[in-house]
Design a protein around this motif. Structure first.
Motif, PDB file in Angstrom:
ATOM      1  N   LYS A   1       0.815  -1.223   0.000  1.00 25.35           N
ATOM      2  CA  LYS A   1       0.000   0.000   0.000  1.00 25.35           C
ATOM      3  C   LYS A   1       0.846   1.270   0.000  1.00 25.35           C
ATOM      4  CE  LYS A   1      -0.642   0.112   5.049  1.00 25.35           C
ATOM      5  NZ  LYS A   1      -1.642   0.173   6.131  1.00 25.35           N
ATOM      6  N   TYR A   2       2.157   1.123   0.312  1.00 20.98           N
ATOM      7  CA  TYR A   2       3.044   2.284   0.333  1.00 20.98           C
ATOM      8  C   TYR A   2       3.880   2.395  -0.936  1.00 20.98           C
ATOM      9  CZ  TYR A   2       1.892   2.312   5.319  1.00 20.98           C
ATOM     10  OH  TYR A   2       1.231   2.348   6.529  1.00 20.98           O
ATOM     11  N   ALA A   3       3.471   1.701  -1.980  1.00 17.56           N
ATOM     12  CA  ALA A   3       4.219   1.782  -3.250  1.00 17.56           C
ATOM     13  C   ALA A   3       4.229   3.226  -3.745  1.00 17.56           C
ATOM     14  CB  ALA A   3       3.573   0.883  -4.291  1.00 17.56           C
ATOM     15  N   PRO A   4       5.353   3.694  -4.281  1.00 15.67           N
ATOM     16  CA  PRO A   4       5.434   5.090  -4.731  1.00 15.67           C
ATOM     17  C   PRO A   4       4.457   5.386  -5.869  1.00 15.67           C
ATOM     18  CG  PRO A   4       7.349   3.832  -5.468  1.00 15.67           C
ATOM     19  CD  PRO A   4       6.612   2.966  -4.499  1.00 15.67           C
ATOM     20  N   LEU A   5       3.952   6.600  -5.884  1.00 19.24           N
ATOM     21  CA  LEU A   5       2.996   7.013  -6.911  1.00 19.24           C
ATOM     22  C   LEU A   5       3.700   7.250  -8.236  1.00 19.24           C
ATOM     23  CD1 LEU A   5       1.037   9.653  -4.796  1.00 19.24           C
ATOM     24  CD2 LEU A   5       0.466   7.239  -5.104  1.00 19.24           C
ATOM     25  N   LYS A   6       3.072   6.824  -9.317  1.00 12.57           N
ATOM     26  CA  LYS A   6       3.633   7.060 -10.645  1.00 12.57           C
ATOM     27  C   LYS A   6       2.998   8.275 -11.315  1.00 12.57           C
ATOM     28  CE  LYS A   6       4.829   2.220 -11.402  1.00 12.57           C
ATOM     29  NZ  LYS A   6       4.568   1.002 -12.212  1.00 12.57           N
ATOM     30  N   SER A   7       1.845   8.704 -10.787  1.00 16.09           N
ATOM     31  CA  SER A   7       1.163   9.872 -11.351  1.00 16.09           C
ATOM     32  C   SER A   7       0.327  10.525 -10.263  1.00 16.09           C
ATOM     33  CB  SER A   7       0.266   9.456 -12.520  1.00 16.09           C
ATOM     34  OG  SER A   7      -0.799   8.645 -12.050  1.00 16.09           O
ATOM     35  N   PHE A   8      -0.102  11.762 -10.515  1.00 25.81           N
ATOM     36  CA  PHE A   8      -0.952  12.452  -9.557  1.00 25.81           C
ATOM     37  C   PHE A   8      -2.312  11.757  -9.436  1.00 25.81           C
ATOM     38  CE2 PHE A   8       1.845  16.112 -10.747  1.00 25.81           C
ATOM     39  CZ  PHE A   8       2.348  16.339  -9.481  1.00 25.81           C
ATOM     40  N   ALA A   9      -2.759  11.121 -10.524  1.00 28.09           N
ATOM     41  CA  ALA A   9      -4.061  10.436 -10.510  1.00 28.09           C
ATOM     42  C   ALA A   9      -4.078   9.302  -9.489  1.00 28.09           C
ATOM     43  CB  ALA A   9      -4.378   9.906 -11.903  1.00 28.09           C
ATOM     44  N   GLU A  10      -2.929   8.640  -9.303  1.00 28.81           N
ATOM     45  CA  GLU A  10      -2.855   7.523  -8.357  1.00 28.81           C
ATOM     46  C   GLU A  10      -3.069   7.972  -6.918  1.00 28.81           C
ATOM     47  OE1 GLU A  10       0.541   5.003  -8.640  1.00 28.81           O
ATOM     48  OE2 GLU A  10       0.299   4.641 -10.782  1.00 28.81           O
ATOM     49  N   ALA A  11      -2.836   9.259  -6.631  1.00 31.00           N
ATOM     50  CA  ALA A  11      -3.034   9.760  -5.270  1.00 31.00           C
ATOM     51  C   ALA A  11      -4.515   9.814  -4.896  1.00 31.00           C
ATOM     52  CB  ALA A  11      -2.416  11.148  -5.129  1.00 31.00           C
ATOM     53  N   LYS A  12      -5.389   9.788  -5.919  1.00 31.85           N
ATOM     54  CA  LYS A  12      -6.844   9.797  -5.716  1.00 31.85           C
ATOM     55  C   LYS A  12      -7.299  10.993  -4.878  1.00 31.85           C
ATOM     56  CE  LYS A  12      -7.180   4.797  -6.190  1.00 31.85           C
ATOM     57  NZ  LYS A  12      -7.540   3.502  -5.548  1.00 31.85           N
ATOM     58  N   LEU A  13      -6.756  12.150  -5.211  1.00 33.16           N
ATOM     59  CA  LEU A  13      -7.135  13.388  -4.542  1.00 33.16           C
ATOM     60  C   LEU A  13      -8.040  14.199  -5.462  1.00 33.16           C
ATOM     61  CD1 LEU A  13      -3.607  14.371  -3.146  1.00 33.16           C
ATOM     62  CD2 LEU A  13      -5.399  13.095  -1.965  1.00 33.16           C
ATOM     63  N   SER A  14      -8.839  15.049  -4.869  1.00 29.80           N
ATOM     64  CA  SER A  14      -9.763  15.856  -5.669  1.00 29.80           C
ATOM     65  C   SER A  14      -8.996  16.867  -6.524  1.00 29.80           C
ATOM     66  CB  SER A  14     -10.749  16.585  -4.755  1.00 29.80           C
ATOM     67  OG  SER A  14     -10.058  17.435  -3.862  1.00 29.80           O
ATOM     68  N   ASP A  15      -9.650  17.301  -7.596  1.00 30.93           N
ATOM     69  CA  ASP A  15      -9.015  18.229  -8.533  1.00 30.93           C
ATOM     70  C   ASP A  15      -8.630  19.556  -7.873  1.00 30.93           C
ATOM     71  OD1 ASP A  15      -9.251  16.390 -10.535  1.00 30.93           O
ATOM     72  OD2 ASP A  15     -11.109  17.225 -11.355  1.00 30.93           O
TER      73      ASP A  15
END
Length: 549
Positions: free
Chosen positions: A126-140
């Motif tokens: 679950k702590y794998a590094p993010l490859k894109s901002f979309a993977e963070a699943k944060l609002s726009d």
């Protein structure tokens, strides 16, 4: 009869003598073995060259046979019409080989981009590094501040999964690597999850960010304000050297995030204006400086007023061993640590470092010469570092008399003057600035092309921070440093920094020696006992509610 004269060869004579000395066969024995059908007797290690020669001959014959088979097969395929299919297979094999080579080149990681992750459960999926901002699943609206970036920086990609999971965290990365947003975005998310749409009117802060200098606090405040405003997250920046009135008004109106320097924060706490009992997200930026003896007592006092169940985050570009031991006092056992690049004192590899050994009295003349070289157009940004306030004032006056358009900042100046000077430098209205180490840490000024260290700092860590003002965000920069005999005690450390970054080490610097002096504890001096790796971990300090009074 006259004696027969025996002819001799001047080259073979020494060889013959050597053979006699080594006990070779006599002439009589050689005649017996002269038979063509009989191999000469070979003993011991003398057999090895013959066997080797036979093996080589056998291998050569096998190679010739293999080549003949290939030619025969090629001829048969060409005649039978299967030649095109075979050629396609060969082409595919070559393409696969080329792709493997390309992949190998892509997987090569520069030393400054290597990432080491350690700590309790740090390797969980679950702590794998993010490859894109979309993977963070944060609002726009939360990610609005990142719209100018293609992907998260390495420190952001590795930090966000841990910070969003409310883990204590130590992040070590070079200056200009995106550390502010690395903790800024999780701070905003922490506020949103706690508030859940509730009004912030009169609210007490939930997040606290501590910074060592006013300039850095102001810079962090700008980033968090821009990122938090679309989400309704309110922040305030608190530091000394300016009126307390507006700061007190902002706190009373209600605020989510407080960014500030330790001195002013402590003053407002003692005035019973700033209440931190609900703060459960604490960041120490430039944590190595925050935890040294200059700030340690104030930091301890401030943290004693925060929530005991807080999430503790520390970021820095350098991380000495003694600072790490102090940091664990405030964090959970075995906290997560992410190191981008090197944990040792290492400079930004995008900066060309030029070190010049010279006498004190030649520095003014040399500074003018360098400005004529690097700042001839008087349009590009050049930052000159001095060690002391009086030295910065003298350089400011000397350069103005020489006709240079220059501003300066140091601790003795009023905050209003410092803010104005920094603003002129950032905008490019006055692209030449003289500064003390108040501008060395965290200061983000775009397009600083050259840093000149008129005086070498007191530590190599400060040197790394100074030259980190250039070469930011992937751009290249130049750092030109004056080194005198007064600095010889730091020569060994500087040589190591230069070598690690692949820079030229001047022979004059090596004359001071390459010995690295053992680090002294800021608490116990040179006689402190180093803590071994298997020693029991320090316990996290918690404070009772009674201590808040």
């Amino acid at each position: 009869m006259g004696k027969k004269i025996q002819e001799t060869n001047p080259v073979s004579e020494p060889i013959a003598q050597l053979e006699t000395a080594n006990g070779h066969k006599s002439d009589k024995k050689k005649k017996k073995n002269k038979n063509k059908n009989q191999e000469p007797e070979v003993q011991g290690t003398q057999k090895e060259p013959i066997l080797k020669r036979k093996l080589e001959e056998t291998e050569e014959q096998e190679t010739i046979k293999t080549e003949k088979k290939k030619k025969k097969k090629y001829k048969e395929e060409k005649e039978s019409g299967n030649f095109q299919e075979s050629a396609k297979k060969d082409k595919k094999k070559k393409e696969r080989a080329r792709n493997k080579m390309k992949m190998g080149k892509q997987e090569e990681v520069k030393p400054e981009e290597r990432v080491v992750v350690s700590g309790k459960d740090a390797q969980e999926a679950k702590y794998a590094p993010l490859k894109s901002f979309a993977e963070a699943k944060l609002s726009d609206n939360v990610l609005e501040c990142c719209k100018n970036f293609k992907n998260p920086s390495p420190i952001q990609a590795h930090a966000w999964p841990f910070l969003l999971d409310e883990r204590d965290f130590i992040g070590i990365a070079k200056t200009g690597s995106g550390k502010t947003l690395a903790f800024g975005i999780p701070a905003i998310m922490h506020v949103l999850s706690k508030r859940r749409g509730k009004s912030t009117k009169g609210a007490k802060p939930l997040c606290l960010v501590l910074a060592p200098t006013r300039e850095l606090a102001d810079q962090i405040s700008d980033v968090i304000h821009d990122a938090g405003e679309p989400c309704g997250v309110r922040s305030v920046c608190i530091y000394g050297g300016t009126s307390k009135g507006p700061q007190i008004s902002s706190l009373k109106a209600g605020v989510d995030v407080v960014i500030g320097t330790p001195g002013r924060l402590k003053d407002l706490i003692e005035m019973d204006v700033l209440h931190l009992m609900e703060v459960s997200f604490v960041v120490l930026d430039e944590a190595d400086r925050m935890l040294d003896m200059g700030f340690r007592q104030e930091v301890r006092s401030i943290l004693s007023n925060t929530c005991s169940a807080r999430q503790m985050i520390m970021f820095s570009a350098t991380w000495p061993v003694d600072v790490h031991n102090l940091a664990e006092e405030y964090m959970e056992p075995n906290p997560v640590k992410v190191v981008v690049g090197s944990e040792d004192t290492a400079a930004n590899h995008d900066v060309m470092q030029i070190v010049e050994v010279l006498e004190d009295h030649l520095r003014d003349q040399r500074l003018i010469a360098l400005l004529e070289k690097y700042h001839k157009s008087q349009q590009n940004r050049v930052l000159v570092f001095a060690l002391y306030q009086k030295e910065a004032e003298r350089l400011d006056g000397m350069l103005k008399k020489s006709g240079w358009n220059v501003v300066s900042i140091h601790g003795k100046k009023l905050q209003e003057q410092r803010t104005k000077a920094l603003s002129l430098f950032k905008k490019g209205s006055c692209p030449l600035m003289v500064a003390t180490d108040v501008a060395a840490r965290g200061l983000d000024v775009p397009d600083v092309e050259v840093v000149i260290n008129y005086t070498f700092p007191l530590t190599t860590e400060d040197y790394v921070h100074r030259i980190g003002r250039t070469g930011r965000a992937g751009k290249k920069g130049v750092a030109h440093t004056f080194f005198t005999h007064h600095n010889k005690g730091l020569a060994g450390e500087l040589v190591n920094v230069l070598r690690e970054a692949g820079q030229i080490v001047p022979p004059a610097l090596l004359k001071f020696g390459t010995h690295v002096k053992k680090k002294e504890s800021k608490l116990y001096g040179a006689h402190f006992k180093e803590i071994s790796a298997d020693a029991p971990k320090a316990k996290k300090i918690t404070f009772n509610s009674d201590d808040e009074d």
